[in-house]
Design a protein around this motif. Structure first.
Motif, short mmCIF file in Angstrom:
data_model
loop_
_atom_site.label_atom_id
_atom_site.label_comp_id
_atom_site.label_asym_id
_atom_site.label_seq_id
_atom_site.Cartn_x
_atom_site.Cartn_y
_atom_site.Cartn_z
N GLY A 8 0.79 -0.86 -0.05
CA GLY A 8 -0.06 0.06 0.09
C GLY A 8 0.71 1.28 0.06
O GLY A 8 0.61 2.31 0.29
N HIS A 9 2.16 1.32 -0.23
CA HIS A 9 2.87 2.34 -0.13
C HIS A 9 4.32 1.96 -0.98
O HIS A 9 4.41 0.87 -1.20
N LYS A 10 4.99 3.08 -1.48
CA LYS A 10 6.30 2.94 -2.23
C LYS A 10 7.25 2.39 -0.97
O LYS A 10 7.27 2.80 0.23
N GLU A 11 8.02 1.33 -1.44
CA GLU A 11 9.14 0.91 -0.57
C GLU A 11 10.31 1.47 -0.65
O GLU A 11 10.86 1.52 -1.67
N VAL A 12 10.98 2.31 0.26
CA VAL A 12 12.30 2.85 0.11
C VAL A 12 13.19 2.17 0.34
O VAL A 12 13.41 1.36 1.27
N ILE A 13 14.39 1.98 -0.61
CA ILE A 13 15.44 1.14 -0.25
C ILE A 13 16.37 1.92 0.62
O ILE A 13 16.77 2.88 0.43
N PRO A 14 16.69 0.93 1.59
CA PRO A 14 17.98 1.70 2.52
C PRO A 14 19.13 2.17 1.46
O PRO A 14 19.32 1.26 0.71
N GLN A 24 25.51 3.69 -16.05
CA GLN A 24 24.27 3.99 -17.09
C GLN A 24 23.74 5.21 -16.89
O GLN A 24 22.99 5.54 -17.90
N GLY A 25 24.15 6.11 -15.87
CA GLY A 25 23.80 7.46 -15.89
C GLY A 25 22.33 7.73 -15.15
O GLY A 25 21.82 8.57 -15.00
N TYR A 26 22.10 6.63 -14.26
CA TYR A 26 20.86 6.88 -13.26
C TYR A 26 21.27 6.54 -11.73
O TYR A 26 22.29 6.06 -11.75
N GLN A 27 20.62 7.27 -10.83
CA GLN A 27 20.92 7.00 -9.50
C GLN A 27 19.44 6.79 -8.90
O GLN A 27 18.51 7.29 -8.82
N VAL A 28 19.24 5.45 -8.12
CA VAL A 28 18.28 4.83 -7.85
C VAL A 28 17.64 5.69 -6.51
O VAL A 28 18.53 5.82 -5.73
N ILE A 29 16.43 6.15 -6.40
CA ILE A 29 15.99 6.87 -5.24
C ILE A 29 15.08 5.88 -4.38
O ILE A 29 15.14 5.79 -3.36
N SER A 30 14.15 5.06 -5.02
CA SER A 30 13.34 4.20 -4.16
C SER A 30 12.58 2.98 -5.11
O SER A 30 12.98 2.99 -6.13
N TYR A 43 11.63 0.47 -10.21
CA TYR A 43 12.59 1.60 -9.30
C TYR A 43 12.18 2.93 -9.74
O TYR A 43 11.94 3.33 -11.03
N LEU A 44 12.21 3.90 -8.98
CA LEU A 44 12.32 5.31 -9.24
C LEU A 44 13.60 5.80 -9.13
O LEU A 44 14.41 5.51 -8.36
N ALA A 45 14.02 6.62 -10.14
CA ALA A 45 15.48 7.02 -10.33
C ALA A 45 15.51 8.30 -10.95
O ALA A 45 14.85 8.89 -11.35
N ASN A 46 16.74 9.09 -10.52
CA ASN A 46 16.94 10.20 -11.10
C ASN A 46 18.07 10.02 -12.34
O ASN A 46 18.70 9.12 -12.47
N VAL A 47 17.84 10.81 -13.32
CA VAL A 47 19.01 11.02 -14.16
C VAL A 47 19.93 12.01 -13.93
O VAL A 47 20.00 12.90 -13.42
N LEU A 48 21.12 11.18 -14.06
CA LEU A 48 22.55 11.98 -13.47
C LEU A 48 22.77 13.01 -14.18
O LEU A 48 22.67 13.34 -15.47
N ASN A 49 22.95 14.36 -13.58
CA ASN A 49 23.24 15.82 -14.18
C ASN A 49 22.03 16.38 -14.99
O ASN A 49 22.12 17.16 -15.53
N PHE A 50 20.95 15.84 -14.68
CA PHE A 50 19.76 16.24 -15.05
C PHE A 50 18.65 16.25 -14.11
O PHE A 50 18.49 15.32 -13.32
N LYS A 51 17.53 17.33 -14.30
CA LYS A 51 16.40 17.13 -13.07
C LYS A 51 15.36 16.50 -13.80
O LYS A 51 14.39 17.05 -14.22
N GLN A 52 15.55 15.33 -13.86
CA GLN A 52 14.49 14.36 -14.45
C GLN A 52 14.35 13.06 -13.67
O GLN A 52 15.65 12.57 -13.51
N GLN A 53 13.19 12.53 -13.57
CA GLN A 53 13.09 11.50 -13.10
C GLN A 53 12.66 10.35 -13.77
O GLN A 53 11.85 10.63 -14.64
N VAL A 54 13.19 9.10 -13.68
CA VAL A 54 12.55 8.08 -14.63
C VAL A 54 12.11 6.79 -13.90
O VAL A 54 12.54 6.64 -12.60
N VAL A 55 11.58 5.70 -14.44
CA VAL A 55 11.12 4.42 -13.90
C VAL A 55 12.16 3.43 -14.41
O VAL A 55 12.10 3.42 -15.90
N ILE A 56 12.71 2.80 -13.84
CA ILE A 56 13.56 1.71 -14.41
C ILE A 56 12.96 0.15 -14.02
O ILE A 56 12.60 0.09 -12.82
N LYS A 57 12.71 -0.48 -14.93
CA LYS A 57 11.94 -1.66 -14.53
C LYS A 57 12.89 -2.88 -14.81
O LYS A 57 13.54 -3.17 -16.02
#
Length: 352
Positions: A8-14, A24-30, A43-57
């Motif tokens: 019932g909620h997003k699971e944050v990875i320690p 690959q140019g991404y940093q996992v958030i959760s 996973y939800l991730a940031n694109v390194l050096n850009f203000k953009q979030q992506v989904v990585i499956k």
């Protein structure tokens, strides 16, 4: 997108367990969710050096025999996503492999899954239905048409304005394409149309069944895993007593969407969308609406024909003297066409 609705909620990875995708140019958030049976994690991730979030499956090759089928599944998903250009279908961005796993990167949409939130007013559910049908119209206008094959609450995101986003095209197929026998039952039980369960060819009406099942879950506040509680011994949806406030016409529209016989459903998303637009979702309806809504679809045409004769007799007319331009006949023919979706005969009978 695969979401773990049991949490019932997003699971944050320690922080000490973050996957390293920096090369690959991404940093996992959760972690957004996982499908343990299918070996998939999202996973939800940031694109390194850009203000953009992506989904990585992520697809993990846990078994030696999963490598080839897994890669083929993602290749197929990538091919379909690369064809699409719609603001409410997350676009394909990238893909990469590391030993034992394959990764698909998509645009992130800031909207919760219906698998996490399913408490809506019936009028809101109609708006969600219209929004999803618009997406299905877009998919079905592709040449050849695209069938999603896995429409369910978890694969639909809805924002605060009730705009729907369709995700997870991992099972999507081009209409007419051959499907391996092992993939016939790859959908989700309860949402899968009967023709797929029995290995018959899929049509543009197939996704409508899954959408109808999804809307029934929303109306009854039923979780996806409990959808079996809404299906009776004849394998038909039985939910009417749970939502007495909805109008007979909306109930009738829903039952047409989830007809077990695909030939009795709306033929495609465009017709279902047009039929739904004028319907009042909440209300008691007219006497004829209430009467017809209780009749099994296979018998409605006969009853509507009798209703036409009775109405004309009450007006002092005879069946032989009634011309196709009669206002009463046009009204009843339009009602019959809208409900039973005999498109060709509708155009011939009503001139529309």
């Amino acid at each position: 997108m695969e979401l773990d609705v049991r949490n019932g909620h997003k699971e944050v990875i320690p922080s000490n367990h973050h996957l390293d995708f920096s090369q690959q140019g991404y940093q996992v958030i959760s972690e957004l969710g996982r499908n343990r049976e299918g070996g998939r994690i999202t996973y939800l991730a940031n694109v390194l050096n850009f203000k953009q979030q992506v989904v990585i499956k992520e697809f993990c090759f846990a078994r030696a025999d999963a490598d080839l089928s897994g890669v083929k599944a993602y290749q197929r998903e990538i091919e379909i996503l690369q064809q699409l250009n719609h603001s409410r279908i997350p676009r394909y961005i990238d893909s990469f492999e590391i030993p034992g796993a394959f990764y698909l990167v998509q645009e992130h949409k800031n909207a919760p899954s219906l698998g996490l939130k399913n408490s809506f007013h019936p009028e809101e559910i109609k708006q969600i239905a219209l929004s999803i049908l618009e997406l299905l119209v877009y998919l079905q206008k592709q040449v050849p048409p695209i069938i999603h094959r896995d429409i369910k609450p978890e694969n639909i995101l809805v924002d605060e304005q009730l705009n729907a986003y369709l995700v997870d095209f991992g099972l999507a197929r081009i209409q007419g394409a051959k499907i391996a026998l092992s993939s016939f039952v790859a959908g989700t039980p309860g949402f899968m149309p009967p023709e797929e369960q029995f290995g018959h060819s899929l049509t543009e009406a197939s996704d409508l069944y899954s959408l109808g099942a999804t809307l029934i879950c929303l109306l009854t506040n039923t979780r996806s895993v409990d959808i079996g509680k809404l299906i009776d011994d004849n394998y038909r949806f039985n939910f009417q007593q749970l939502v007495p406030q909805i109008s007979p016409r909306f109930r009738w529209w829903l039952m047409t969407m989830v007809e077990r016989n695909r030939n009795r459903r709306y033929a495609n998303a465009a017709i279902a969308l047009k039929a739904l637009e004028p319907i009042e979702v909440v209300g008691t309806g007219t006497g004829i609406d209430n009467f017809i809504s209780t009749i099994k679809p296979i018998k409605r045409a006969t009853v509507l024909g009798l209703a036409t004769v009775i109405t004309l007799a009450a007006m002092g007319a005879t069946l032989m003297s009634c011309q196709p331009g009669s206002a009463v006949r046009q009204l009843l023919e339009a009602r019959e066409c809208q409900s039973l979706d005999f498109k060709a005969s509708c155009q011939q009978k009503t001139g529309n």
